[in-house]
Write a protein that holds these residues in place. Structure first.
Motif, PDB file in Angstrom:
ATOM      1  N   GLU A 235      59.383 -26.424  72.373  1.00  0.00           N
ATOM      2  CA  GLU A 235      59.083 -26.777  73.757  1.00  0.00           C
ATOM      3  C   GLU A 235      57.733 -26.210  74.201  1.00  0.00           C
ATOM      4  O   GLU A 235      57.095 -26.745  75.102  1.00  0.00           O
ATOM      5  N   GLN A 236      57.309 -25.131  73.551  1.00  0.00           N
ATOM      6  CA  GLN A 236      56.029 -24.517  73.887  1.00  0.00           C
ATOM      7  C   GLN A 236      54.877 -25.102  73.070  1.00  0.00           C
ATOM      8  O   GLN A 236      53.740 -24.636  73.172  1.00  0.00           O
ATOM      9  N   GLY A 237      55.186 -26.111  72.254  1.00  0.00           N
ATOM     10  CA  GLY A 237      54.142 -26.780  71.492  1.00  0.00           C
ATOM     11  C   GLY A 237      53.911 -26.255  70.100  1.00  0.00           C
ATOM     12  O   GLY A 237      53.016 -26.709  69.401  1.00  0.00           O
ATOM     13  N   VAL A 238      54.719 -25.297  69.660  1.00  0.00           N
ATOM     14  CA  VAL A 238      54.579 -24.763  68.305  1.00  0.00           C
ATOM     15  C   VAL A 238      55.258 -25.724  67.345  1.00  0.00           C
ATOM     16  O   VAL A 238      56.426 -26.054  67.508  1.00  0.00           O
ATOM     17  N   THR A 239      54.518 -26.176  66.353  1.00  0.00           N
ATOM     18  CA  THR A 239      55.077 -27.168  65.429  1.00  0.00           C
ATOM     19  C   THR A 239      55.066 -26.725  63.972  1.00  0.00           C
ATOM     20  O   THR A 239      55.458 -27.489  63.104  1.00  0.00           O
ATOM     21  N   HIS A 240      54.615 -25.487  63.696  1.00  0.00           N
ATOM     22  CA  HIS A 240      54.630 -25.031  62.303  1.00  0.00           C
ATOM     23  C   HIS A 240      56.070 -25.008  61.820  1.00  0.00           C
ATOM     24  O   HIS A 240      56.940 -24.440  62.480  1.00  0.00           O
ATOM     25  N   PRO A 241      56.339 -25.631  60.681  1.00  0.00           N
ATOM     26  CA  PRO A 241      57.732 -25.742  60.219  1.00  0.00           C
ATOM     27  C   PRO A 241      58.454 -24.415  60.044  1.00  0.00           C
ATOM     28  O   PRO A 241      59.660 -24.343  60.246  1.00  0.00           O
TER      29      PRO A 241
ATOM     30  N   ARG B 263      71.526 -30.731  54.989  1.00  0.00           N
ATOM     31  CA  ARG B 263      70.717 -31.941  54.833  1.00  0.00           C
ATOM     32  C   ARG B 263      69.398 -31.831  55.610  1.00  0.00           C
ATOM     33  O   ARG B 263      68.353 -32.210  55.110  1.00  0.00           O
ATOM     34  N   GLU B 264      69.455 -31.283  56.814  1.00  0.00           N
ATOM     35  CA  GLU B 264      68.262 -31.204  57.653  1.00  0.00           C
ATOM     36  C   GLU B 264      67.388 -29.984  57.350  1.00  0.00           C
ATOM     37  O   GLU B 264      66.168 -30.094  57.306  1.00  0.00           O
ATOM     38  N   MET B 265      67.992 -28.819  57.187  1.00  0.00           N
ATOM     39  CA  MET B 265      67.230 -27.588  57.015  1.00  0.00           C
ATOM     40  C   MET B 265      66.975 -27.233  55.555  1.00  0.00           C
ATOM     41  O   MET B 265      66.018 -26.520  55.256  1.00  0.00           O
ATOM     42  N   GLY B 266      67.813 -27.716  54.652  1.00  0.00           N
ATOM     43  CA  GLY B 266      67.678 -27.363  53.239  1.00  0.00           C
ATOM     44  C   GLY B 266      66.290 -27.587  52.678  1.00  0.00           C
ATOM     45  O   GLY B 266      65.690 -26.674  52.097  1.00  0.00           O
ATOM     46  N   PRO B 267      65.722 -28.790  52.837  1.00  0.00           N
ATOM     47  CA  PRO B 267      64.379 -29.019  52.294  1.00  0.00           C
ATOM     48  C   PRO B 267      63.316 -28.111  52.926  1.00  0.00           C
ATOM     49  O   PRO B 267      62.416 -27.638  52.234  1.00  0.00           O
ATOM     50  N   LEU B 268      63.427 -27.849  54.220  1.00  0.00           N
ATOM     51  CA  LEU B 268      62.456 -26.973  54.887  1.00  0.00           C
ATOM     52  C   LEU B 268      62.587 -25.536  54.399  1.00  0.00           C
ATOM     53  O   LEU B 268      61.584 -24.853  54.167  1.00  0.00           O
TER      54      LEU B 268
END
Length: 100
Positions: free
Chosen positions: A15-21, A82-87
């Protein structure tokens, strides 16, 4: 990304604009069974953990340790993996973390 139930007025990184995975990763405490465990056993364990989460003592435990939620069941865990595993895998590789 969901705001913490304990800090609902604090914006998430996203929400604060941080997008680093790495800063968007979520964590989970989980219970797993060995590969090959019969599906009915896994389902019974999952249902038991979800039921346990409705008990006042477990809710107190969850709150005490600052967790947003208790046991969510097998389907929720599958979605998380499924969603977090690859990250998570990518982060471990890029940061040269030794799996233990």
């Amino acid at each position: 990304m969901t705001r913490s139930r304990r800090l609902p007025d604090v914006a998430t990184y996203y929400e604060q604009g941080v997008t680093h995975p790495y800063l968007l990763l979520e964590s989970m405490v989980c219970c797993v069974a060995p590969t090959g465990t019969p599906a009915p056993v896994v389902e019974a364990l999952s249902a038991g953990m979800v039921e346990m989460n409705t008990q006042p003592r477990m809710r107190e435990f969850v709150d005490k340790f600052g967790l947003d939620e208790g046991a969510q069941g097998r389907a929720s865990f599958a979605t998380f993996i499924r969603e977090m595993g690859p990250l998570l895998t990518q982060a471990v590789r890029e940061l040269n973390i030794e799996p233990q």
